[in-house]
Design an enzyme around this catalytic site. Structure first.
Site, short mmCIF file in Angstrom:
data_model
loop_
_atom_site.label_atom_id
_atom_site.label_comp_id
_atom_site.label_asym_id
_atom_site.label_seq_id
_atom_site.Cartn_x
_atom_site.Cartn_y
_atom_site.Cartn_z
N CYS A 36 -4.70 4.96 2.03
CA CYS A 36 -4.84 5.78 0.71
C CYS A 36 -5.87 6.87 0.94
O CYS A 36 -5.54 7.89 1.50
CB CYS A 36 -5.11 5.16 -0.35
SG CYS A 36 -4.82 5.87 -1.93
N HIS A 45 -1.93 0.85 -0.07
CA HIS A 45 -3.14 -0.16 0.15
C HIS A 45 -2.36 -1.44 0.63
O HIS A 45 -1.68 -2.31 -0.31
CB HIS A 45 -3.90 -0.40 -1.22
CG HIS A 45 -4.44 0.79 -1.90
ND1 HIS A 45 -5.95 0.65 -1.34
CD2 HIS A 45 -4.16 1.79 -2.61
CE1 HIS A 45 -6.33 1.82 -2.01
NE2 HIS A 45 -5.57 2.22 -2.73
N GLU A 51 -3.78 -3.92 2.16
CA GLU A 51 -4.70 -4.84 1.98
C GLU A 51 -4.54 -5.56 0.76
O GLU A 51 -5.42 -6.54 0.34
CB GLU A 51 -6.29 -4.37 2.06
CG GLU A 51 -6.89 -3.73 1.05
CD GLU A 51 -6.37 -2.19 0.74
OE1 GLU A 51 -6.98 -1.56 -0.04
OE2 GLU A 51 -5.49 -1.75 1.49
N ARG A 70 -3.44 15.23 -2.33
CA ARG A 70 -4.09 14.02 -3.08
C ARG A 70 -3.24 13.73 -4.45
O ARG A 70 -2.62 14.50 -4.91
CB ARG A 70 -5.53 14.33 -3.55
CG ARG A 70 -6.34 14.82 -2.22
CD ARG A 70 -7.41 15.40 -2.49
NE ARG A 70 -8.25 14.36 -3.20
CZ ARG A 70 -9.33 14.54 -4.23
NH1 ARG A 70 -9.27 15.71 -4.99
NH2 ARG A 70 -9.91 13.49 -4.81
N SER A 100 -11.43 10.04 -1.92
CA SER A 100 -11.64 10.79 -0.64
C SER A 100 -12.79 11.87 -0.59
O SER A 100 -13.26 11.89 0.29
CB SER A 100 -10.24 11.67 -0.14
OG SER A 100 -9.88 12.79 -1.13
N GLY A 128 -10.12 4.60 -1.92
CA GLY A 128 -11.33 5.13 -2.73
C GLY A 128 -11.37 6.21 -3.46
O GLY A 128 -9.94 6.68 -3.54
N ILE A 134 -1.71 3.31 -5.31
CA ILE A 134 -2.44 3.65 -6.71
C ILE A 134 -3.16 4.99 -6.37
O ILE A 134 -3.75 5.32 -5.42
CB ILE A 134 -3.57 2.57 -6.42
CG1 ILE A 134 -3.14 1.12 -6.82
CG2 ILE A 134 -4.61 2.85 -7.65
CD1 ILE A 134 -4.20 -0.12 -6.46
#
Length: 189
Positions: A78, A169, A171, A105, A48, A46, A133
């Site tokens: 991430c 990621h 997932e 980041r 941070s 998402g 991403i």
């Protein structure tokens, strides 16, 4: 074994599905009281800064620090990796500050520079498909942190005790390798 997914932001349902495919029970975590019911937790991607603010708002910062101190596992993916770090390049305050590493980041660029790669992961007998991403990068780790995976010579996954962090990621693929790694890590009492 029950593994929670912090449901403040990110791909919660996808992580729950991967946890279950890896052989554990996935639990959506929305309240700090639920932390008592689980053996480990995933902090998904998402943004941070937003995740950190929401964690403060809903009382998760101190509770997750206690959770980790009790020997329970946390897997940050991430933005979740950023939340775990003790140092964030260009920021004065870490979020949880649990994992002894310095991170940057958006190190791999913006949304349009997103990419996928196959990674070698320590102790896994197959490569893991990783989706990057706006991914962060692990710039430095202490000798307490084990490097788990690298991409083009840069650290993209690491472990410190029961803490696991990945720049990518896991997932968003059909590969349960990283989730299986986390489940196995938690079973290693």
């Amino acid at each position: 074994m029950k593994i929670g997914v912090l449901a403040l932001q990110g791909a919660v349902a996808e992580h729950v599905r991967m946890i279950e495919q890896a052989g554990a029970e996935g639990v959506v975590i929305k309240k700090v009281e639920q932390l008592q019911e689980i053996d480990g937790i995933i902090i998904p991607g998402g943004e941070s800064t937003t995740i950190g603010k929401l964690m403060h708002t809903y009382g998760f910062i101190d509770e997750l620090r206690q959770f980790a101190a009790a020997g329970k596992g946390i897997f940050g993916t991430c933005a979740g990796l950023i939340v775990l770090a003790t140092e964030i390049a260009g920021q004065t305050q870490p979020h949880l500050g649990l994992m002894d590493m310095k991170v940057q980041r958006n190190a791999f660029g913006r949304q349009r520079e997103s990419f996928e790669a196959d990674l070698q992961v320590k102790d896994l007998d197959h490569t893991v498909r990783a989706v990057f991403i706006r991914a962060p990068l692990i710039l430095e780790v202490s000798d307490q942190v084990e490097i788990v995976s690298e991409f083009e010579g840069q650290i993209v996954a690491a472990r410190q005790g029961k803490l696991l962090a990945a720049s990518f990621h896991p997932e968003l693929t059909d590969d349960i390798g990283m989730h299986r790694y986390f489940v196995d890590m938690l079973n290693d009492k």
